[in-house]
Design an enzyme around this catalytic site. Structure first.
Site, PDB file in Angstrom:
ATOM      1  N   GLY A   7       0.812  -1.218   0.000  1.00  0.00           N
ATOM      2  CA  GLY A   7       0.000   0.000   0.000  1.00  0.00           C
ATOM      3  C   GLY A   7       0.840   1.261   0.000  1.00  0.00           C
ATOM      4  O   GLY A   7       0.399   2.323   0.460  1.00  0.00           O
ATOM      5  N   GLY A   8       2.028   1.167  -0.558  1.00  0.00           N
ATOM      6  CA  GLY A   8       2.981   2.272  -0.500  1.00  0.00           C
ATOM      7  C   GLY A   8       2.691   3.428  -1.429  1.00  0.00           C
ATOM      8  O   GLY A   8       3.407   4.429  -1.401  1.00  0.00           O
ATOM      9  N   GLY A  13       1.157   5.332   3.354  1.00  0.00           N
ATOM     10  CA  GLY A  13       2.268   4.515   2.869  1.00  0.00           C
ATOM     11  C   GLY A  13       3.278   5.298   2.061  1.00  0.00           C
ATOM     12  O   GLY A  13       4.493   5.120   2.217  1.00  0.00           O
ATOM     13  N   ASP A  59      -1.675  -7.199  -6.313  1.00  0.00           N
ATOM     14  CA  ASP A  59      -2.694  -7.345  -5.287  1.00  0.00           C
ATOM     15  C   ASP A  59      -2.127  -8.109  -4.098  1.00  0.00           C
ATOM     16  O   ASP A  59      -1.530  -9.182  -4.255  1.00  0.00           O
ATOM     17  CB  ASP A  59      -3.881  -8.106  -5.885  1.00  0.00           C
ATOM     18  N   THR A 123      -5.481   0.732  13.407  1.00  0.00           N
ATOM     19  CA  THR A 123      -6.282   1.920  13.677  1.00  0.00           C
ATOM     20  C   THR A 123      -6.899   1.887  15.065  1.00  0.00           C
ATOM     21  O   THR A 123      -7.154   0.802  15.618  1.00  0.00           O
ATOM     22  CB  THR A 123      -7.410   2.031  12.634  1.00  0.00           C
ATOM     23  N   ASP A 124      -7.197   3.074  15.602  1.00  0.00           N
ATOM     24  CA  ASP A 124      -7.891   3.150  16.888  1.00  0.00           C
ATOM     25  C   ASP A 124      -9.337   2.672  16.783  1.00  0.00           C
ATOM     26  O   ASP A 124      -9.975   2.359  17.793  1.00  0.00           O
ATOM     27  CB  ASP A 124      -7.850   4.567  17.450  1.00  0.00           C
ATOM     28  N   GLU A 125      -9.870   2.581  15.571  1.00  0.00           N
ATOM     29  CA  GLU A 125     -11.275   2.214  15.403  1.00  0.00           C
ATOM     30  C   GLU A 125     -11.582   0.783  15.825  1.00  0.00           C
ATOM     31  O   GLU A 125     -12.749   0.427  16.006  1.00  0.00           O
ATOM     32  CB  GLU A 125     -11.712   2.451  13.960  1.00  0.00           C
ATOM     33  N   TYR A 147     -15.439  -2.005   8.369  1.00  0.00           N
ATOM     34  CA  TYR A 147     -14.020  -1.657   8.216  1.00  0.00           C
ATOM     35  C   TYR A 147     -13.226  -2.012   9.466  1.00  0.00           C
ATOM     36  O   TYR A 147     -12.213  -2.720   9.411  1.00  0.00           O
ATOM     37  CB  TYR A 147     -13.869  -0.167   7.900  1.00  0.00           C
ATOM     38  N   LYS A 151     -10.145  -4.808  10.269  1.00  0.00           N
ATOM     39  CA  LYS A 151      -8.827  -4.447  10.812  1.00  0.00           C
ATOM     40  C   LYS A 151      -8.568  -5.197  12.115  1.00  0.00           C
ATOM     41  O   LYS A 151      -7.427  -5.611  12.391  1.00  0.00           O
ATOM     42  CB  LYS A 151      -8.737  -2.940  11.024  1.00  0.00           C
ATOM     43  N   ASN A 177      -5.538  10.406  10.853  1.00  0.00           N
ATOM     44  CA  ASN A 177      -4.455  11.074  10.127  1.00  0.00           C
ATOM     45  C   ASN A 177      -4.991  12.195   9.239  1.00  0.00           C
ATOM     46  O   ASN A 177      -6.126  12.153   8.777  1.00  0.00           O
ATOM     47  CB  ASN A 177      -3.719  10.080   9.239  1.00  0.00           C
TER      48      ASN A 177
END
Length: 324
Positions: A7-8, A13, A59, A123-125, A147, A151, A177
């Site tokens: 994902g750069g 990324g 992918d 993520t904090d989510e 989502y 994660k 972010n």
């Protein structure tokens, strides 16, 4: 260090890759990115000429491609993910595929090729919502959206591979972010670009939802600290230290572009919308020396300026996203 960054070509990324190669021009970095709607190869243009840089379009769910790019790497930093909550509510399939299956494919390759360290960027989510106080790294996961559920699953897979296979895994979980190159479906670039174009901005509900904002370069600095010095099997929180409600954020962005509240349209709240996120990041501060360096006011002003000056970057992306 030979580094694989998945994902750069995305927002965070690409910031990580650019920063890594600025600090070490002789570094070897391979970027794997499928260049879906939010991946932009141009984000890497400033480092594409470096002799140690290699870009592979592929992918993360493709075992053959992943096997090829993982071979010979010292470490993996795994950014690749579907990340927009609204899209996950509309259809969870791509999120399960990329975020869960893709992580599993990458973990298998990392074990097979004896990768020295695997950083799972999260993520904090994953924690859901918190009314008071802040989450520590030991807090139970309680995701609210498809989502964040995917994660959470990816994080648990990574920790399982550490415990089962002995893979050196470190997980980072960050707050919201913002900064240059963020795809214009996310709230700050969406509002900035709408306002620049004279359009109204959509504010969910009463705008009381609270987020802690983290400038993208500070996030990447925290990831680098975890990559270099984090303890195997540990989770590290990376925070910005600035909690702002969506209503307050909207006011700041209106002021930044000289617009009034008549440009705000109230819309129905998102399904399962978490009220507040807050991470306790004392662990990474005390153990690895992390501290955010960009004050929110400074970072927000720089972000607004960047979108003003880079219409050629965001305008076609936004048009394409709105057609999806």
């Amino acid at each position: 260090m030979r580094l694989l960054v998945t994902g750069g070509a995305g927002f965070i990324g690409s910031e990580f890759v650019r920063g890594w190669l600025r600090s070490d021009p002789a570094a070897h970095v391979t970027v794997l990115d499928a260049l879906t709607y939010s991946g932009v190869e141009h984000n890497l243009a400033s480092v594409a000429h470096r002799p140690g840089f290699r870009f592979v379009r592929g992918d993360v769910c493709d075992p053959d491609v992943v096997d090829q790019v993982t071979a010979g790497q010292d470490a993996v930093v795994h950014f690749a993910a579907e990340s927009h909550v609204d899209r996950s509510i509309e259809g969870a399939g791509p999120f399960v595929r990329t975020n869960v299956v893709g992580t599993q494919v990458l973990l298998d390759a990392a074990v097979r090729h004896r990768v020295g360290r695997f950083v799972q960027v999260s993520t904090d989510e994953v924690y859901g919502s918190i009314g008071e106080g802040s989450w520590t790294e030991e807090w139970p996961l309680a995701p609210s959206s498809p989502y964040s559920a995917t994660k959470s699953a990816a994080d648990l897979l990574a920790l399982a591979y550490h415990r089962t296979h002995g893979l050196d895994v470190v997980i980072t979980r960050c707050t919201n972010n913002y900064g240059p190159h963020q795809f214009p479906e996310k709230v700050i670039p969406l509002f900035i670009t709408h306002l620049i174009d004279g359009r109204a901005v959509p504010l969910y509900g009463d705008g009381r939802h609270i987020r802690d904002w983290l400038y993208v370069s500070d996030h990447c600095r925290g990831i680098e600290l975890a990559l270099r010095g984090g303890r195997p099997g540990e989770v590290y929180h990376i925070g910005g230290g600035t909690e702002v409600s969506n209503h307050e954020l909207t006011g700041l962005l209106l002021d930044a572009v000289g617009a009034g509240w008549d440009r705000v349209t109230r819309v129905a709240d998102r399904k399962g919308h978490d009220l507040r996120y807050s991470l306790d990041d004392s662990k990474i501060r005390e153990q690895l020396g992390y501290a955010p360096q960009v004050p929110f006011a400074v970072g927000l002003a720089a972000t607004v300026d960047w979108y003003r000056e880079n219409r050629r970057w965001w305008e076609p992306l936004k048009a394409g996203a709105e057609r999806v």
